[in-house]
Design an enzyme around this catalytic site. Sequence first.
Site, PDB file in Angstrom:
ATOM      1  N   ARG A   1     -12.125 -12.657   2.870  1.00 13.09           N
ATOM      2  CA  ARG A   1     -12.193 -11.507   3.766  1.00 13.09           C
ATOM      3  C   ARG A   1     -11.357 -10.377   3.165  1.00 13.09           C
ATOM      4  O   ARG A   1     -10.147 -10.518   2.987  1.00 13.09           O
ATOM      5  CB  ARG A   1     -11.664 -11.880   5.150  1.00 13.09           C
ATOM      6  CG  ARG A   1     -11.635 -10.718   6.135  1.00 13.09           C
ATOM      7  CD  ARG A   1     -11.147 -11.171   7.506  1.00 13.09           C
ATOM      8  NE  ARG A   1     -11.062 -10.023   8.401  1.00 13.09           N
ATOM      9  CZ  ARG A   1      -9.930  -9.524   8.891  1.00 13.09           C
ATOM     10  NH1 ARG A   1      -8.767 -10.068   8.566  1.00 13.09           N
ATOM     11  NH2 ARG A   1      -9.950  -8.487   9.690  1.00 13.09           N
TER      12      ARG A   1
ATOM     13  N   HIS B   1      -9.424  -1.292   7.884  1.00 15.08           N
ATOM     14  CA  HIS B   1      -8.152  -1.982   8.038  1.00 15.08           C
ATOM     15  C   HIS B   1      -7.037  -0.953   7.881  1.00 15.08           C
ATOM     16  O   HIS B   1      -6.208  -1.035   6.972  1.00 15.08           O
ATOM     17  CB  HIS B   1      -8.013  -3.118   7.023  1.00 15.08           C
ATOM     18  CG  HIS B   1      -7.015  -4.160   7.414  1.00 15.08           C
ATOM     19  ND1 HIS B   1      -7.291  -5.511   7.389  1.00 15.08           N
ATOM     20  CD2 HIS B   1      -5.737  -4.070   7.854  1.00 15.08           C
ATOM     21  CE1 HIS B   1      -6.224  -6.194   7.773  1.00 15.08           C
ATOM     22  NE2 HIS B   1      -5.253  -5.329   8.061  1.00 15.08           N
TER      23      HIS B   1
ATOM     24  N   GLU C   1      -8.077  -5.232  14.237  1.00 12.78           N
ATOM     25  CA  GLU C   1      -6.976  -5.029  15.168  1.00 12.78           C
ATOM     26  C   GLU C   1      -6.843  -3.578  15.653  1.00 12.78           C
ATOM     27  O   GLU C   1      -5.838  -2.899  15.377  1.00 12.78           O
ATOM     28  CB  GLU C   1      -5.656  -5.477  14.535  1.00 12.78           C
ATOM     29  CG  GLU C   1      -5.604  -6.949  14.213  1.00 12.78           C
ATOM     30  CD  GLU C   1      -4.270  -7.414  13.653  1.00 12.78           C
ATOM     31  OE1 GLU C   1      -4.082  -8.637  13.521  1.00 12.78           O
ATOM     32  OE2 GLU C   1      -3.409  -6.558  13.362  1.00 12.78           O
TER      33      GLU C   1
ATOM     34  N   ASN D   1      -7.271 -12.816  15.301  1.00 11.29           N
ATOM     35  CA  ASN D   1      -6.036 -12.914  14.526  1.00 11.29           C
ATOM     36  C   ASN D   1      -4.922 -13.410  15.432  1.00 11.29           C
ATOM     37  O   ASN D   1      -4.707 -12.867  16.519  1.00 11.29           O
ATOM     38  CB  ASN D   1      -5.646 -11.547  13.952  1.00 11.29           C
ATOM     39  CG  ASN D   1      -6.638 -11.047  12.913  1.00 11.29           C
ATOM     40  OD1 ASN D   1      -7.551 -11.764  12.514  1.00 11.29           O
ATOM     41  ND2 ASN D   1      -6.454  -9.815  12.475  1.00 11.29           N
TER      42      ASN D   1
ATOM     43  N   TYR E   1      -0.752 -14.912  15.390  1.00 13.06           N
ATOM     44  CA  TYR E   1       0.488 -15.215  14.698  1.00 13.06           C
ATOM     45  C   TYR E   1       1.530 -15.868  15.605  1.00 13.06           C
ATOM     46  O   TYR E   1       2.260 -16.747  15.171  1.00 13.06           O
ATOM     47  CB  TYR E   1       1.081 -13.929  14.097  1.00 13.06           C
ATOM     48  CG  TYR E   1       0.254 -13.390  12.947  1.00 13.06           C
ATOM     49  CD1 TYR E   1       0.441 -13.869  11.657  1.00 13.06           C
ATOM     50  CD2 TYR E   1      -0.728 -12.430  13.159  1.00 13.06           C
ATOM     51  CE1 TYR E   1      -0.323 -13.389  10.601  1.00 13.06           C
ATOM     52  CE2 TYR E   1      -1.493 -11.950  12.119  1.00 13.06           C
ATOM     53  CZ  TYR E   1      -1.295 -12.433  10.836  1.00 13.06           C
ATOM     54  OH  TYR E   1      -2.065 -11.973   9.806  1.00 13.06           O
TER      55      TYR E   1
ATOM     56  N   GLU F   1      -7.271 -14.152  10.727  1.00 12.49           N
ATOM     57  CA  GLU F   1      -5.923 -14.090  10.154  1.00 12.49           C
ATOM     58  C   GLU F   1      -5.042 -15.086  10.876  1.00 12.49           C
ATOM     59  O   GLU F   1      -5.034 -15.148  12.104  1.00 12.49           O
ATOM     60  CB  GLU F   1      -5.281 -12.698  10.293  1.00 12.49           C
ATOM     61  CG  GLU F   1      -5.864 -11.623   9.411  1.00 12.49           C
ATOM     62  CD  GLU F   1      -5.133 -10.292   9.591  1.00 12.49           C
ATOM     63  OE1 GLU F   1      -3.936 -10.301   9.988  1.00 12.49           O
ATOM     64  OE2 GLU F   1      -5.748  -9.239   9.349  1.00 12.49           O
TER      65      GLU F   1
END
Length: 453
Positions: free
Chosen positions: A74, A118, A163, A292, A294, A359
Amino acid sequence: MTFPDGFVWGAATAAYQIEGAVTADGRGTSIWDTFSHTPGAVAGGDTGDVACEHYARMPADVTLLPELGLDAYRFSVAWPRIVPTGSGSVNRAGLDFYSRLVDELLGHGVSPYVTLYHWDLPQPLEDAGGWTARDTVSRFAEFADVVARELGDRVATVTTLNEPWCSAFLGYGSGEHAPGRTDPAAALRAAHHLLLAHGEAVAVLRDTLPAAAKVSLTLNPHVIRPFTDTAADREACRRADARTNRLFLDAVFRGTYPEDLIQDTASLTDWAFVRDGDLELISAPLDLLGVNYYQPVWMSAAPADGAGELWAGHDDVYLRTHPGPKTGMGWQIEPAGLTELLGRLHKEYTGDVPMMITENGASFDDVLAGGEVDDHERAAFLTEHIAAVGDALDAGVDVRGYFAWSLLDNFEWAWGYAKRFGIVHVDYATQARTVKRSGLALRDLIAASRPGG
């Protein structure tokens, strides 16, 4: 762990974070070029001017992917490298670079997953209002058409935005990211225009891409929890969830903005920038949702001991530090949060629309010693979060793939080069690449997780 046949394993990067060569071959200036050269904006005064020199080293970097057992990559295309001023003439040299990258990937048996945006908005568009200006939506649709016509015959999936919450609320609300504005009302306008740009691009991509290509959007929904079990902290979570999660999810999957969000923000805006037909365009069907993840976050209505970090775009919601293991970023490590998030998305929004983890990764204080990087903490992080994806699959959630962030150590936005997320170490002085223990562990996990592995 065994994953379904056809489950996609990949790694992800972003153009500004790795390419360097910011003035090469006709590339224009992006908001991150401007922001990173603003004194005090980025840790250490770092910029993406050189980064990982991926623009020059691309063929060699591509070979890392099959070595690590990855079947997908990606990457994002740099808008200012293709349309240097954001509109008008197309830079053939920029398009050729990405065309060569796609061919290089295919030649190594790696599927290209392209992200159109991005965060590297051409600076001339920001000078004209950036994402607060509705005209930027049209310029993005034109850019999407250029990329789709050039690469669309050879890519598996095209993602419109990465995002948009970060672009809107960190870029225009808190000023932590480019373009560095601090205007909560502008952040809401930017969020709408980003979503509208996504909708416009989806329409363009449907007209241009081959039928087999998939159209996607990548969001970073947060798992938001109250710091204490008080009515005030639960209310803070509701407000944060409305502006951070449901603003984007409701618009894309339900064609509406949350009523409580509109009420919460009445003192900032009357939402007159939303026009008839906008939400219908934004909610056009997707083939795939990128997710994504985290960390989970804990929210409070009050700061700790009179000091705390305001949540981006808010003046009454605070991010709090919760006990437990943390990454080198100070981010909470909780794999179960990913299972929880995927379950919520499937139940409340995506339904039959499959998801991919686009991600997931962690920064730690890596040390290169004796030609090796023993990043066992990252290896454990990736293994545990992949297991969390497996738990979501077992619960009936349709997850089609997992992309580690990131293939390479890189320019980590406002943290510069101080934070390393890569499964491949980059020596920024020599540009030497060294596969870390985490990369080898991921390779072995992938091999073992395939049916019959």
